[in-house]
Design an enzyme around this catalytic site. Structure first.
Site, PDB file in Angstrom:
ATOM      1  N   ASP A  77      37.514  44.835  34.984  1.00 54.94           N
ATOM      2  CA  ASP A  77      37.001  43.575  34.715  1.00 54.94           C
ATOM      3  C   ASP A  77      38.029  42.805  34.412  1.00 54.94           C
ATOM      4  OD1 ASP A  77      34.269  44.065  34.592  1.00 54.94           O
ATOM      5  OD2 ASP A  77      34.371  44.690  32.752  1.00 54.94           O
TER       6      ASP A  77
ATOM      7  N   THR B  41      38.301  42.131  41.906  1.00 50.35           N
ATOM      8  CA  THR B  41      37.599  41.983  43.116  1.00 50.35           C
ATOM      9  C   THR B  41      37.220  40.533  43.263  1.00 50.35           C
ATOM     10  OG1 THR B  41      36.443  44.069  42.708  1.00 50.35           O
ATOM     11  CG2 THR B  41      35.100  42.577  44.051  1.00 50.35           C
TER      12      THR B  41
ATOM     13  N   HIS C 208      38.656  53.185  38.003  1.00 52.08           N
ATOM     14  CA  HIS C 208      40.052  53.518  37.510  1.00 52.08           C
ATOM     15  C   HIS C 208      40.141  54.809  38.094  1.00 52.08           C
ATOM     16  CE1 HIS C 208      43.586  54.101  35.115  1.00 52.08           C
ATOM     17  NE2 HIS C 208      42.903  55.240  34.513  1.00 52.08           N
TER      18      HIS C 208
HETATM   19  P1  GDP Z   1      37.460  43.816  38.618  1.00 51.88           P
HETATM   20  O1  GDP Z   1      36.870  45.295  37.479  1.00 51.88           O
HETATM   21  O2  GDP Z   1      38.986  43.961  38.180  1.00 51.88           O
HETATM   22  O3  GDP Z   1      37.370  43.958  39.835  1.00 51.88           O
HETATM   23  O4  GDP Z   1      36.708  42.547  37.897  1.00 51.88           O
HETATM   24  P2  GDP Z   1      35.734  41.855  38.500  1.00 51.88           P
HETATM   25  O5  GDP Z   1      36.295  40.850  39.827  1.00 51.88           O
HETATM   26  O6  GDP Z   1      34.553  42.201  38.761  1.00 51.88           O
HETATM   27  O7  GDP Z   1      35.441  40.448  37.471  1.00 51.88           O
HETATM   28  C1  GDP Z   1      34.955  40.979  36.086  1.00 51.88           C
HETATM   29  C2  GDP Z   1      34.389  39.625  35.414  1.00 51.88           C
HETATM   30  O8  GDP Z   1      35.277  38.895  35.158  1.00 51.88           O
HETATM   31  C3  GDP Z   1      33.476  39.097  36.013  1.00 51.88           C
HETATM   32  O9  GDP Z   1      32.338  38.594  35.398  1.00 51.88           O
HETATM   33  C4  GDP Z   1      34.035  37.941  36.727  1.00 51.88           C
HETATM   34  O10 GDP Z   1      33.092  36.643  37.026  1.00 51.88           O
HETATM   35  C5  GDP Z   1      35.032  37.429  35.736  1.00 51.88           C
HETATM   36  N1  GDP Z   1      36.122  36.754  36.180  1.00 51.88           N
HETATM   37  C6  GDP Z   1      36.883  37.363  37.430  1.00 51.88           C
HETATM   38  N2  GDP Z   1      37.898  36.327  37.482  1.00 51.88           N
HETATM   39  C7  GDP Z   1      37.784  35.370  36.494  1.00 51.88           C
HETATM   40  C8  GDP Z   1      38.542  34.084  36.456  1.00 51.88           C
HETATM   41  O11 GDP Z   1      39.478  33.716  36.931  1.00 51.88           O
HETATM   42  N3  GDP Z   1      38.000  33.256  35.253  1.00 51.88           N
HETATM   43  C9  GDP Z   1      36.990  33.887  34.586  1.00 51.88           C
HETATM   44  N4  GDP Z   1      36.745  32.815  33.594  1.00 51.88           N
HETATM   45  N5  GDP Z   1      36.158  34.740  34.851  1.00 51.88           N
HETATM   46  C10 GDP Z   1      36.620  35.684  35.635  1.00 51.88           C
HETATM   47 MG    MG Z   2      36.381  45.511  40.977  1.00 52.26          MG
END
Ligand code: GDP
Ligand code: MG
Length: 394
Positions: A21, A25, A84
């Site tokens: 999160d 992605t 993970h």
């Molecule tokens: P992953 O699990 O690392 O792949 O994370 P995701 O890309 O699925 O993002 C997790 C959450 O964080 C989602 O609700 C996204 O919309 C939010 N999110 C991702 N990048 C940003 C960002 O740059 N700014 C904000 N405010 N939220 C973000």
């Molecule tokens: Mg992801």
């Protein structure tokens, strides 16, 4: 007709890592969008990267999304893994053979447990170059807080053997860049510049026989069976004979009758390339993830070998207790894992966390092995040790 792949720029393999999160992605999608707007990529939406692409084979789940793009100076294949557990598996088995990593850290949360584990893992599998994307910077008003998180990440990197002080840390917002915000779009360009500058083009092993660990297998109606993976060493031309080695005593001889990378036709594939190899007269069920495609006669399947293993401590994600003679963990080589029995040289010998031990292993299945090959020892979700094959014994 399909386009021909032009080897105009050096090719590198990179990937996002970091706590769930934190935006891996979203950032991956944002990079493709920003570069697509510059004609250097095809935009891949979040849903396409994140979809649960699963392939089950002998209990191994492959869970990697690949995208590819170009900067002014390089061509990149980029892997993003959803969970993970996928990181652990794909990184230690080498399925995600990356030349550099983008460590995604949410500026809102700072480094979290998986941030640390991925750094440890990157170190273990030989990733030397990390660029930090301090993501969600749009959501943090307080500049001092951003400075603090940046400091924490640098210290964490240094604690695990990376040059934390020198690592580029770029404040980005994957989300806002994906939405087209000009300021945050420019920060993605900064991040890509940092990757171009900080991650060197690795020296590829071109003067050794061709070898590609099989990562995926697909059958294409009317054409035959295709295996995919990252070429570990050497090069291969269309028409070259190859063997499929490992997970069986028998070696399969065939010919590479087609080569592609990301849907573009290649006349040859070389070390570092992400390749799809069409194999003549091979049925889908004759090839499996965990085998290797190699130059004829260059590598054989082995069950028994000697190795030097560093037993990881609990702090490094390993066990807190020693293991003994007769221990039976999983051995992860390249894209496969096989159970094996450890011979420590005597009933009363044990290996303690933190030890460097020489031992013998007998695998439950033969694996394509060579001296110097690295592997991970895993048991019940823990990485118990990191080893190198020293001598082949059968
Ligand atoms: P992953 O699990 O690392 O792949 O994370 P995701 O890309 O699925 O993002 C997790 C959450 O964080 C989602 O609700 C996204 O919309 C939010 N999110 C991702 N990048 C940003 C960002 O740059 N700014 C904000 N405010 N939220 C973000
Ligand atoms: Mg992801």
């Amino acid at each position: 007709a399909k386009q021909l792949y032009e080897r105009a720029k050096p090719h590198l393999n990179i990937g996002t890592m970091g706590h769930v999160d934190h935006g891996k992605t979203t950032l991956t999608a944002a990079i493709t969008k920003v570069l697509a707007d510059r004609g250097l990529a095809r935009a891949v939406p979040f849903e396409r990267i994140d979809r649960h692409h699963e392939e089950r084979e002998r209990g191994i789940t492959i869970n990697i999304a690949h995208v590819h793009y170009e900067t002014a100076t390089r061509h990149y294949a980029h892997v993003d893994m959803p969970g993970h557990a996928d990181y652990i598996k794909n990184m230690i088995t080498g399925a995600a053979q990356i030349d550099g990593a983008i460590l995604v850290v949410s500026a809102l949360d700072g480094p979290m447990p998986q941030t640390r584990e991925h750094i440890v893992l990157a170190r273990q599998v030989g990733v030397r170059h990390i660029v930090v994307a301090l993501n969600k910077a749009d959501a943090v008003e307080d500049a001092e807080l951003l400075d603090l998180v940046e400091l924490e990440v640098r210290e964490l990197l240094s604690a695990y053997g990376f040059a934390g002080e020198q690592a580029p840390v770029v404040r980005v917002s994957g989300l806002r860049a994906l939405e087209g915000d000009p300021y945050w779009t420019a920060r993605i360009v900064d991040l890509l510049d940092a990757i171009d500058e900080h991650v060197p083009v690795p020296r590829r092993i071109l003067d050794q026989p061709f070898l590609m660990p099989v990562e995926g297998v697909l059958s294409i109606t009317g054409r035959g069976t295709v295996v995919t993976g990252v070429v570990a060493q050497g090069s291969l031309r269309v028409g070259d004979p190859v063997e499929v080695v490992g997970l069986s005593e028998e070696t399969l001889s065939t010919v590479a009758t087609g080569l592609e990378t990301f849907g573009q036709v290649m006349d040859h594939a070389e070390a570092g390339d992400n390749a799809a190899v069409l194999l003549r007269g091979v049925r889908r069920e004759q090839v499996r993830r965990g085998q290797v495609v190699s130059a004829p006669g260059s590598i054989r399947p082995h069950r028994r070998f000697r190795a030097r293993v560093r037993v990881l401590t609990a702090d490094e994600g390993g066990r807190s207790r020693p293991f003994h003679h007769g221990y039976r963990p999983q051995f992860h080589f390249r894209t496969t894992d096989v159970v094996g029995t450890v011979d420590l040289g005597g009933e009363d010998v044990m290996a303690l966390p933190g030890d460097l031990v020489d031992l013998s292993v007998e695998l439950g299945k033969p694996v394509a092995l060579s001296e110097g090959l690295g592997f991970a020892v895993r048991e019940g979700g823990l990485t118990v040790g990191a080893g190198t094959v020293t001598t082949l014994e059968d």
